[in-house]
Design a protein around this motif. Structure first.
Motif, PDB file in Angstrom:
ATOM      1  N   ALA A  81       0.758  -1.250  -0.033  1.00 32.02           N
ATOM      2  CA  ALA A  81       0.009  -0.130   0.018  1.00 32.02           C
ATOM      3  C   ALA A  81       0.844   1.299   0.057  1.00 32.02           C
ATOM      4  CB  ALA A  81      -0.811  -0.031   1.129  1.00 32.02           C
ATOM      5  N   HIS A  82       2.011   1.233   0.391  1.00 38.32           N
ATOM      6  CA  HIS A  82       3.017   2.230   0.329  1.00 38.32           C
ATOM      7  C   HIS A  82       3.636   2.607  -0.867  1.00 38.32           C
ATOM      8  CE1 HIS A  82       5.423  -0.939   1.547  1.00 38.32           C
ATOM      9  NE2 HIS A  82       6.519  -0.368   1.307  1.00 38.32           N
ATOM     10  N   TYR A 133      -2.389   5.186   4.294  1.00 35.68           N
ATOM     11  CA  TYR A 133      -1.433   5.455   3.516  1.00 35.68           C
ATOM     12  C   TYR A 133      -2.086   6.730   2.653  1.00 35.68           C
ATOM     13  CZ  TYR A 133       1.470   1.574   4.788  1.00 35.68           C
ATOM     14  OH  TYR A 133       2.351   0.610   5.469  1.00 35.68           O
ATOM     15  N   PHE A 166      -1.883  10.083  -0.133  1.00 32.22           N
ATOM     16  CA  PHE A 166      -1.133  10.502  -1.326  1.00 32.22           C
ATOM     17  C   PHE A 166      -2.000  11.707  -2.009  1.00 32.22           C
ATOM     18  CE2 PHE A 166       0.811   6.362  -2.165  1.00 32.22           C
ATOM     19  CZ  PHE A 166       0.069   5.430  -1.283  1.00 32.22           C
ATOM     20  N   ILE A 226       3.450   7.540   4.710  1.00 32.57           N
ATOM     21  CA  ILE A 226       3.531   6.126   5.052  1.00 32.57           C
ATOM     22  C   ILE A 226       3.652   5.953   6.702  1.00 32.57           C
ATOM     23  CG2 ILE A 226       4.432   3.966   4.801  1.00 32.57           C
ATOM     24  CD1 ILE A 226       2.968   5.297   2.215  1.00 32.57           C
ATOM     25  N   ARG A 265      -5.169   4.741   0.848  1.00 29.75           N
ATOM     26  CA  ARG A 265      -5.188   3.354   0.868  1.00 29.75           C
ATOM     27  C   ARG A 265      -5.034   3.060   2.409  1.00 29.75           C
ATOM     28  NH1 ARG A 265      -0.417   1.816  -3.245  1.00 29.75           N
ATOM     29  NH2 ARG A 265      -1.696   0.227  -4.328  1.00 29.75           N
ATOM     30  N   GLU A 266      -5.649   1.814   2.500  1.00 27.77           N
ATOM     31  CA  GLU A 266      -5.443   1.144   3.856  1.00 27.77           C
ATOM     32  C   GLU A 266      -4.105   0.408   3.997  1.00 27.77           C
ATOM     33  OE1 GLU A 266      -9.923   1.057   5.385  1.00 27.77           O
ATOM     34  OE2 GLU A 266      -8.868  -1.052   4.962  1.00 27.77           O
ATOM     35  N   ASN A 267      -3.704   0.144   5.287  1.00 26.93           N
ATOM     36  CA  ASN A 267      -2.254  -0.825   4.963  1.00 26.93           C
ATOM     37  C   ASN A 267      -2.668  -2.106   5.150  1.00 26.93           C
ATOM     38  OD1 ASN A 267      -3.115  -0.822   7.721  1.00 26.93           O
ATOM     39  ND2 ASN A 267      -1.137  -0.037   8.628  1.00 26.93           N
TER      40      ASN A 267
END
Lengths: 115, 114
Positions: free
Chosen positions: A100-101, B32, B34, B51, B94-96
């Motif tokens: 995800a990163h 996360y 962006f 992050i 986004r989820e981790n």
């Protein structure tokens, strides 16, 4: 700097016709995605693809849609029987890993117009 | 379900002034985050990401963003705006856990006047 490329830049088709949108992801990337953006709306996820399989898809990605990696470089989105509401900008993206990163790199998009 | 909100459709700022484009998020786990920018007739260009670690993240073209967990925000900032910064800015999350999809906000149009 490597880029994601997409062809064509603009596609006009009649309702009910099949269209194939093409993408060439960045060469060392392993994960591929399609998103779409209806005019004036937000970017929406369609599908992700890894190792020749769909790994995730949204509710938008119904049986009319399919994706394929026909060779080592291309990644395609097919719409079997287009509807008026499929008119949108379609973006291809790729990332080097699935975590995800990792950021996704987007192509310039294909504007699909269904008449 | 994860989501992102961009409360402003448009932000107007004069060249040379600081700018802020707001984003708040909702996820069940750690996010996360962006920022992407879209210029006319172009694709989405990655600007920066959060992050973990420092809450202030620096990215491309002099942009930075501040992660605030208590306010669930990730605002985009630049100390001195340029006319060429005028574009559409998207926040995404986004989820981790799980996989891959980015969830985008509705976008904020930044207009920098000379």
């Amino acid at each position: 700097e490597p880029e994601v490329t997409q062809t064509p830049s603009h596609q006009v088709t009649q309702m009910g016709q099949e269209v194939i949108l093409r993408c060439v992801p960045i060469s060392n990337h392993l994960y591929f995605y399609w998103y779409r953006q209806i005019l004036g709306q937000k970017v929406e996820f369609l599908v992700s693809f890894y190792n020749n399989e769909i790994s995730e898809k949204s509710e938008i990605f119904d049986d009319q849609f399919s994706v394929e990696r026909p060779d080592g470089s291309n990644f395609t989105l097919k719409i079997r029987s287009t509807k008026l509401e499929d008119s949108a900008m379609y973006f291809c993206a790729s990332s080097v890993e699935a975590g995800a990163h990792y950021e996704q790199y987007f192509g310039p998009g294909t504007r699909l117009t269904v008449t | 379900a994860q989501s992102v909100a961009q409360p402003e459709d448009q932000v107007n700022v004069a060249e040379g002034n600081p700018l802020t484009v707001k984003c708040t998020y909702s996820v069940s786990g750690n996010p996360y985050l962006f920022w992407y920018v879209q210029y006319p007739n172009r694709g989405l260009q990655f600007l920066l990401k959060y992050i973990t670690g420092d809450n202030l993240v620096k990215g491309s073209y002099g942009f930075e963003a501040e992660f605030n967990k208590s306010q669930t925000s990730f605002h985009l900032k630049k100390p001195s705006a340029l006319v060429s910064d005028s574009a559409l800015y998207f926040c995404a999350v986004r989820e981790n856990t799980g996989f891959q999809k980015l969830v985008f906000g509705t976008g904020t149009r930044l207009l920098v006047s000379p």
